[in-house]
Design an enzyme around this catalytic site. Structure first.
Site, PDB file in Angstrom:
ATOM      1  CB  CYS A  10      -0.924   0.005   1.223  1.00 18.55           C
ATOM      2  SG  CYS A  10      -2.279   1.194   1.097  1.00 18.55           S
ATOM      3  CG  ASP A 137      -3.861   0.243  10.532  1.00 14.39           C
ATOM      4  OD1 ASP A 137      -2.784  -0.177  10.999  1.00 14.39           O
ATOM      5  OD2 ASP A 137      -3.941   1.277   9.845  1.00 14.39           O
TER       6      ASP A 137
END
Length: 232
Positions: A10, A137
């Protein structure tokens, strides 16, 4: 049965980093469309970078509290993009774009103080059952990108969802993360950004290859040890 761990790289901003992710064997690459992020790219720039992807490598557009108009306009440039919602979006908001999506869950770094409520991942996954996956996360100030890991052992023993492990992953710790989290969910993917960078938004091809190799090492250990996995 054993499932191969999918890999997303990412926060890509450069052509050479997209190419490195593809060459290393990534399944998906992510483009951040959140202006507060140092890895932010415009929809136009994301489309340019995504045009380099071969078949079967998925572009992912990451949004934080974006308007439906902004999301739809970006998706028009890359019709095959998967969406990733990383802000305060509700299940209804996520569905408005009419596209497949992942929803980020912000997991506390520590056990809550006495009297505090723990994060209920099982309920969260149920609330966002329309999501293709729940991305885990660490809960840091802002919306992700903090490069922090949370305590994987505190996750529920079984979550009826496809999970994406994120937050502070590196080539050095991703094998352990997979071994701990994979038996708790339907399928597992991993998502890395800062752990394969030389600076924010600038990736290292060497670190990307090391990360992919560490993921495959974890897969090999799971297969060798015949780890019991939840029924899908």
């Amino acid at each position: 049965s054993h499932e191969r761990t999918r890999i997303k790289i990412c926060g890509l901003t450069r052509e050479e980093d997209v190419d490195a992710a593809v060459a290393a064997g990534a399944d998906a690459v992510g483009f951040v469309m959140y202006e507060a992020s140092p890895r932010c790219v415009s929809a136009g720039r994301a489309a340019e970078l995504a045009s380099r992807l071969p078949p079967f490598v998925t572009p992912v557009f990451l949004f934080v509290n974006a308007s439906a108009t902004e999301i739809i306009a970006a998706c028009a440039r890359v019709p095959m993009a998967l969406l990733q919602f990383h802000g305060d979006e509700t299940p209804e908001t996520c569905l408005k774009a009419g596209r497949p999506f992942m929803r980020a869950a912000r997991i506390p770094l520590e056990i809550p103080a006495s009297g505090g409520a723990a994060f209920d991942l099982v309920k969260y996954a149920q609330d966002f059952k329309a999501a293709q996956a729940i991305l885990l996360d660490a809960h840091v100030e802002g919306y992700g990108g903090g490069g922090k890991t949370f305590n994987w052992s505190l996750l529920p023993p079984s979550v009826n969802a496809h999970l994406v492990l994120s937050g502070g992953l590196t080539p050095a710790n991703v094998t352990d993360g997979i071994l701990q989290v994979r038996p708790r969910c339907k399928t597992l993917a991993v998502d890395v950004s800062s752990g394969v960078e030389v600076s924010k938004g600038i990736k290292s091809a060497e670190k990307i290859h090391q990360f992919v190799a560490a993921v495959r090492a974890a897969d090999g250990l799971l297969a060798k040890n015949h780890v019991h996995l939840p029924a899908t």
